[in-house]
Write a protein that holds these residues in place. Sequence first.
Motif, PDB file in Angstrom:
ATOM      1  N   LEU A 105       0.831  -1.198   0.000  1.00 16.54           N
ATOM      2  CA  LEU A 105       0.000   0.000   0.000  1.00 16.54           C
ATOM      3  C   LEU A 105       0.870   1.255   0.000  1.00 16.54           C
ATOM      4  CD1 LEU A 105      -2.883   1.117   0.093  1.00 16.54           C
ATOM      5  CD2 LEU A 105      -2.738   1.070   2.594  1.00 16.54           C
ATOM      6  N   THR A 166      -7.909  -3.091   1.010  1.00 14.37           N
ATOM      7  CA  THR A 166      -7.291  -1.841   1.447  1.00 14.37           C
ATOM      8  C   THR A 166      -7.905  -1.370   2.752  1.00 14.37           C
ATOM      9  OG1 THR A 166      -6.818  -1.191  -0.837  1.00 14.37           O
ATOM     10  CG2 THR A 166      -6.850   0.560   0.811  1.00 14.37           C
ATOM     11  N   THR A 170      -5.917  -0.887   6.463  1.00 16.40           N
ATOM     12  CA  THR A 170      -5.785   0.476   6.976  1.00 16.40           C
ATOM     13  C   THR A 170      -6.633   0.728   8.211  1.00 16.40           C
ATOM     14  OG1 THR A 170      -7.481   1.229   5.406  1.00 16.40           O
ATOM     15  CG2 THR A 170      -5.178   1.482   4.753  1.00 16.40           C
TER      16      THR A 170
END
Length: 280
Positions: A105, A166, A170
Motif C-alpha cells: 500500500l 485496502t 488500513t
Amino acid sequence: MSEQPGAADEIMNGVYRALCKHGYAGLTMQDIADECSKSKSLLHYHYDTKEDLLVAFLSRVISDFERRMSRSADAPPVERLVAFVGWFVFEPAETERESFHIGLLEMRSQGPFNDRIREQLLRSDRLLRETAADVLSDGIDDGVFREVDVDETAALLVATLDGARTRQITLGTGLGGETASGVTGDDEIASEATGNGDEVAYGTPGDWRTTDGELGDVDAPEADIAYTRTVAEATLRRIVEPLLVEGVALPSLDETLEQLTARTGENPTAGPDSEGETRE
C-alpha cells in the motif's frame, strides 16, 4: 545485468521478507541484503537503485499471479470465479500477509509520483480485470453464467474486493469504525454478516441496535471475522449468485480457500513454480 535463476529467487525472497519487516518508506538495500545471503554491493551489481529492485519485485509478484491463474484456466468457470474472490481474503492470524500488504500500500501511494511504479500498478489492475472478465466470458460460453457486460462486472468485482483489502489493512479486521455520531458506514455489510434482513446500526461499542433505535435480535459480527472475508461472502451472494443460471450452485468459499495453494500477499517465490513443483 541479469542474475542467475537461483540468485533471482533469493533476492526476491529477501525483498519480500524485508518489505514485511520494514515496510516501504524506510526500506534500504542493506535491509534487503540482511534478509538474503547477498551483500549490499552484490545487490547493487544486479540493480543500480532500490527503485530498480522494487520495480522488478512488483513485476515478479504480478507475473506470479498471472502464472497461477493460467494454471487453473481449464477448471470450471464457477470454481475459478470463487477462487478469484477468495484470492483477496486474508484472515486476522495471517500477520505476515498483512505486513506485506501494508508495504504494498505504501508503494501504491507512490503511483501518482513515480511513472515506473504506476506502470506496474496499471499492469496489475489490467490483469485483475482481464482475469475476471475471461472467467465470466468462459462461464457465459459454457452456459453457467447469464449474459452480462463482462468488462463492467469484472471492474465491479475488482473494485469491491481490492477496496475491502485496502480497508482491512488500513482500518482493521472487523466491521467497526464508528463515526463521530456513533453510526458505522458499514451498515449494509453488517446486515449481510448477521444473516438476517435487519439493518444494523452501531450505538455504543458492543451495543447493536436496529435502525429504529431498539435493541433487536441481531448478533454482532465476531470481531475476529476478517473484513475481506465478510465482503467476499457478500460479493458471492450479491454479485456472483445472480449471474448463475438455474441449477448451478456456488462452491463453498471455505473449501475454496483451503484448496488455494497461495493467495495474494504470499511470498511470490515460495509457492509452486510453473511446472507445479515446490521450490525449496
